[in-house]
Design an enzyme around this catalytic site. Structure first.
Site, mmCIF file in Angstrom:
data_model
loop_
_atom_site.group_PDB
_atom_site.id
_atom_site.type_symbol
_atom_site.label_atom_id
_atom_site.label_comp_id
_atom_site.label_asym_id
_atom_site.label_seq_id
_atom_site.Cartn_x
_atom_site.Cartn_y
_atom_site.Cartn_z
ATOM 1 N N THR A 88 0.831 -1.208 0.000
ATOM 2 C CA THR A 88 0.000 0.000 0.000
ATOM 3 C C THR A 88 0.863 1.254 0.000
ATOM 4 O O THR A 88 0.596 2.211 -0.734
ATOM 5 C CB THR A 88 -0.940 -0.004 1.221
ATOM 6 O OG1 THR A 88 -1.784 -1.153 1.139
ATOM 7 C CG2 THR A 88 -1.803 1.246 1.284
ATOM 8 N N ASN B 57 -6.029 -9.741 -7.385
ATOM 9 C CA ASN B 57 -5.949 -10.521 -6.147
ATOM 10 C C ASN B 57 -7.122 -11.463 -5.935
ATOM 11 O O ASN B 57 -6.994 -12.478 -5.267
ATOM 12 C CB ASN B 57 -5.815 -9.571 -4.950
ATOM 13 C CG ASN B 57 -6.845 -8.467 -4.961
ATOM 14 O OD1 ASN B 57 -7.143 -7.881 -6.002
ATOM 15 N ND2 ASN B 57 -7.423 -8.179 -3.831
ATOM 16 N N GLN C 299 0.564 -9.330 -6.205
ATOM 17 C CA GLN C 299 0.191 -10.744 -6.358
ATOM 18 C C GLN C 299 1.026 -11.440 -7.427
ATOM 19 O O GLN C 299 1.063 -12.666 -7.474
ATOM 20 C CB GLN C 299 -1.298 -10.877 -6.727
ATOM 21 C CG GLN C 299 -2.264 -10.362 -5.676
ATOM 22 C CD GLN C 299 -2.274 -11.170 -4.391
ATOM 23 O OE1 GLN C 299 -1.691 -12.255 -4.311
ATOM 24 N NE2 GLN C 299 -2.913 -10.630 -3.369
ATOM 25 N N HIS D 22 4.998 -9.970 2.401
ATOM 26 C CA HIS D 22 4.256 -11.066 3.036
ATOM 27 C C HIS D 22 3.443 -11.915 2.049
ATOM 28 O O HIS D 22 2.831 -12.898 2.443
ATOM 29 C CB HIS D 22 3.377 -10.540 4.178
ATOM 30 C CG HIS D 22 2.145 -9.814 3.750
ATOM 31 N ND1 HIS D 22 0.894 -10.370 3.845
ATOM 32 C CD2 HIS D 22 1.979 -8.575 3.246
ATOM 33 C CE1 HIS D 22 0.010 -9.489 3.413
ATOM 34 N NE2 HIS D 22 0.634 -8.404 3.038
ATOM 35 N N THR E 119 14.179 5.026 9.750
ATOM 36 C CA THR E 119 15.180 3.980 9.997
ATOM 37 C C THR E 119 14.741 2.672 9.365
ATOM 38 O O THR E 119 13.581 2.276 9.476
ATOM 39 C CB THR E 119 15.385 3.814 11.516
ATOM 40 O OG1 THR E 119 15.819 5.067 12.032
ATOM 41 C CG2 THR E 119 16.429 2.743 11.818
ATOM 42 N N CYS F 143 -19.149 -9.417 2.948
ATOM 43 C CA CYS F 143 -19.770 -9.549 4.259
ATOM 44 C C CYS F 143 -18.691 -9.627 5.333
ATOM 45 O O CYS F 143 -18.883 -9.226 6.456
ATOM 46 C CB CYS F 143 -20.627 -10.794 4.317
ATOM 47 S SG CYS F 143 -22.279 -10.456 4.888
#
Lengths: 389, 281
Positions: free
Chosen positions: A72, A150, A178, A200, A236, A324
């Site tokens: 992001t 994604n 992705q 990640h 840093t 949802c």
């Protein structure tokens, strides 16, 4: 109960060897890479090694890599830099199926007076290239198109779009969060100006990302402060995670073939079996041109959260195309942009595999999911028993 | 991950009374597949006019299924007079509570019960009144006002959790907020506001003027106009059709649209054209 984890587009397991590579930077090598003393300064060489590893996976130069905190941040830095460095241009082109990192940013920018054009997709999730081409103008500051979606895994022709933009002198950015590690890339052979990636999603920990900025591209930093990252990203360095991302890029290169053979084979087995034995179950996306690990399947006339929770009871971890679970009550914007009917959109499940999945796990899902679907349909007022299996 | 109680999970995993009663005395259907949840409730009365059997079919999330299951258990053995006193809070309490984002599942149960009882009694269904505010889920201003007032809802999230209103594209958030503000600020502030025009009243009047007095003339020339936003006295509109590309559109905007709105709404109103193409919802 050991979970059957098929939600790797959400996040991945940190590879044990990557954890191992990080540990020294939490214990004895805790120095600040910017320090004058050797104790700190020596850490900097590990950052530079990681930079080379990331560059190597992308076919880029080490100096074209900026470490950030996540995908992001990389996306935001890219778009904002393009606007700052071209103050007379007011237009951004993106797609209707972007990740919120781009989508929400563009919605916010539109409230601040920027003109945003979102390129539509067809029912297989393929971009309307004519629309995109027609909307490239002298006022366009940047075009941002994700490399792979994604939710459905659909791959977009980013190299072709980058070429088009380059001919018109327009910057091109891709959110490749992705795609990196699953698609072989050589950025030196493309006209892509900026690319975002996230650690990640490739077996590094959360909280580390990178932004590729082509050499010679004007860039203004998003994070301002110290001189870290040659002044392109202050703060840093997250040393242990940077080292992990470097290691993860080597790991991704080593396992890319396995992703495209073994993982793809497991994905195809899962998808083909489920859509064959379960009636009114349809796979979404551009089935011939997508990530090898992703399958989005709509189970008609039932709702995704209910499916997920029943799978959860059995330790199966997947995610739902229905929002949802994510705060909004509408089905995913990706499925809506594709025109997936409401009967199907609400009951969409995304399976995203990794090299850690086994065939036994896939067989387990194939055994356990059909009865769940059958059960929920028996409760649904829209299900006609004559369709049953 | 929703924080469901054990009771919700239990009713979701082992729902009671699934199905439909063929020769039911009362039938109530609410929701739709587009909205993402729907419930069909049927019941049968015994000779003493008590609910002998109740069955449900639900399309929806775990808490929608659990709420329906709970409802059927709760109404069995009750007379219709007793059953109609059941509120959505009673359903949520029976389940040990629902996450605030999921309160609408219990509301759906209550509404299905109301409809089923009306169908038995042959009384006309309640007509939904008011102007639609949330277009994604078809919720009107009067429904929102009623919910805010009766259930003391204080935030937009609470309204969305209760009615689903605002849970889709989000275009109606400002309007919902202004309805909440009318009640939350107490009588003093409302009184001050009402001496002039509330934002909601202003928006309605602008919409009405656009619809009745401005659009017809534009439509004749193959154009159209859409209200985008209202911020204080500034009205943002988007010109469409032939107006969007017409070189005289700025003149149209000032001489026709702004003049008309100033006449009908506020004298110092300013009309601004929105030319962005970012309509995502």
């Amino acid at each position: 109960m050991k979970p059957v984890y098929v939600d790797n587009n959400a996040t991945t397991k940190v590879a044990p060897e990557i954890v191992e590579a990080m540990l020294p930077f939490y214990t004895e090598m805790y120095g600040n890479p910017s320090s004058m003393h050797t104790f700190g300064g020596q850490v900097a060489s590990h950052i530079e090694k990681a930079r080379k590893q990331v560059a190597s996976l992308l076919g880029a130069l080490p100096e074209e890599i900026i470490f950030t905190s996540c995908g992001t941040e990389s996306d935001g830095a890219a778009i904002r830099s393009a606007l700052h460095t071209q103050p007379t241009k007011n237009h951004i082109i993106t797609t209707m199926v972007e990740h919120p990192a781009i989508k929400t940013l563009c919605e916010t920018l539109s409230k601040h007076g920027f003109r945003i054009t979102t390129v539509p997709v067809d029912n297989r999730g393929r971009l309307d290239m004519d629309f995109l081409t027609k909307n490239l103008t002298d006022d366009t500051a940047i075009v941002s198109v994700m490399w792979a979606n994604n939710e459905t895994g659909t791959i977009f022709p980013v190299e072709e779009i980058a070429e088009l933009c380059s001919q018109k002198g327009i910057l091109f950015h891709t959110d490749a969060v992705q795609a990196v590690g699953k698609i072989d890339m050589d950025l030196s052979k493309t006209k892509i100006d900026m690319l975002s990636l996230s650690g990640h999603k490739l077996h590094a920990p959360k909280g580390i990302g990178a932004l590729y900025v082509r050499k010679g591209t004007k860039f203004t930093p998003f994070m301002i402060g110290g001189h870290q990252e040659k002044g392109k990203r202050a703060g840093t360095e997250n040393v242990a995670s940077i080292v992990a991302l470097g290691r993860a890029c080597d790991f991704a290169r080593e396992s890319m073939e396995k992703e495209n053979t073994y993982v793809k084979m497991l994905r195809d087995k899962l998808e083909t079996t489920l859509t064959t034995i379960i009636p009114k179950a349809v796979a979404n996306g551009d089935l011939d041109n997508r990530l090898p690990n992703t399958s989005s399947i709509s189970f008609e006339f039932i709702e995704g959260e209910a499916i997920l929770l029943m799978m959860n009871e059995l330790g199966i971890c997947a995610s739902s195309g229905s929002a949802c679970t994510s705060g909004s009550l509408e089905p995913s914007h990706v499925l809506r942009a594709m025109g997936v009917p409401y009967t199907a959109a609400h009951g969409t499940i995304r399976f995203s595999l990794s090299i850690y999945n086994t065939e036994e796990e896939i067989d387990f899902i194939i055994e356990k999911l059909p009865p769940i679907i059958k059960r929920l349909r028996s409760i649904s007022p829209y299900w006609d028993k004559s369709w049953d299996f | 991950m929703w924080d469901y109680t054990e009771k919700v999970k239990e009713h979701f995993l082992n729902p009671r009374n699934v199905g439909t009663i063929e020769d039911a005395d009362g039938v109530g259907e609410v929701g739709s597949i587009a909205c993402g949840d729907a419930l069909k409730l049927t019941f049968k009365l015994d000779e003493n006019k008590k609910i002998k059997d109740a069955r449900f079919q639900t399309f929806g999330c775990a808490s929608a299924i659990a709420s329906s299951s709970a409802l059927t258990e709760m109404i069995k053995g009750l007379t219709l007079d007793e059953a109609e006193k059941i509120t959505n809070e009673d359903i949520a309490d029976y389940l040990g509570g629902l996450p605030k984002e999921k309160i609408h599942c219990s509301v759906m149960g209550m509404e299905a019960l109301e409809k089923a009882i009306s169908s038995y009694r042959g009384t006309p269904e309640k007509i939904v009144e008011g102007i639609e505010v949330c277009h994604c889920f078809g919720v009107t201003d009067i429904e929102i006002e009623k919910a805010v007032k009766e259930h003391n809802l204080k935030t937009l999230d609470e309204v969305t959790g209760y009615l689903k209103a605002g849970g889709g594209c989000g275009n109606c958030h400002d309007e919902i907020q202004s309805i909440i503000d009318k009640f939350i600020d107490g009588p003093k502030k409302s009184a001050v506001k009402l001496s002039g025009m509330t934002t909601l009243q202003k928006i309605r009047l602008i919409e009405e003027t656009l619809e009745k007095e401005i659009k017809p003339a534009l439509l004749k020339d193959g154009g159209d106009i859409e209200l985008v936003d209202v911020d204080g006295t500034t009205v943002f509109v988007r010109l469409q059709g032939s107006c969007a590309t017409c070189s005289r559109s700025k003149i149209t905007l000032k001489n026709h649209v702004e003049a008309k709105l100033r006449e009908k709404v506020v004298h110092n109103l300013v009309v601004e054209e929105v030319v962005d193409e970012a309509r995502i919802c």
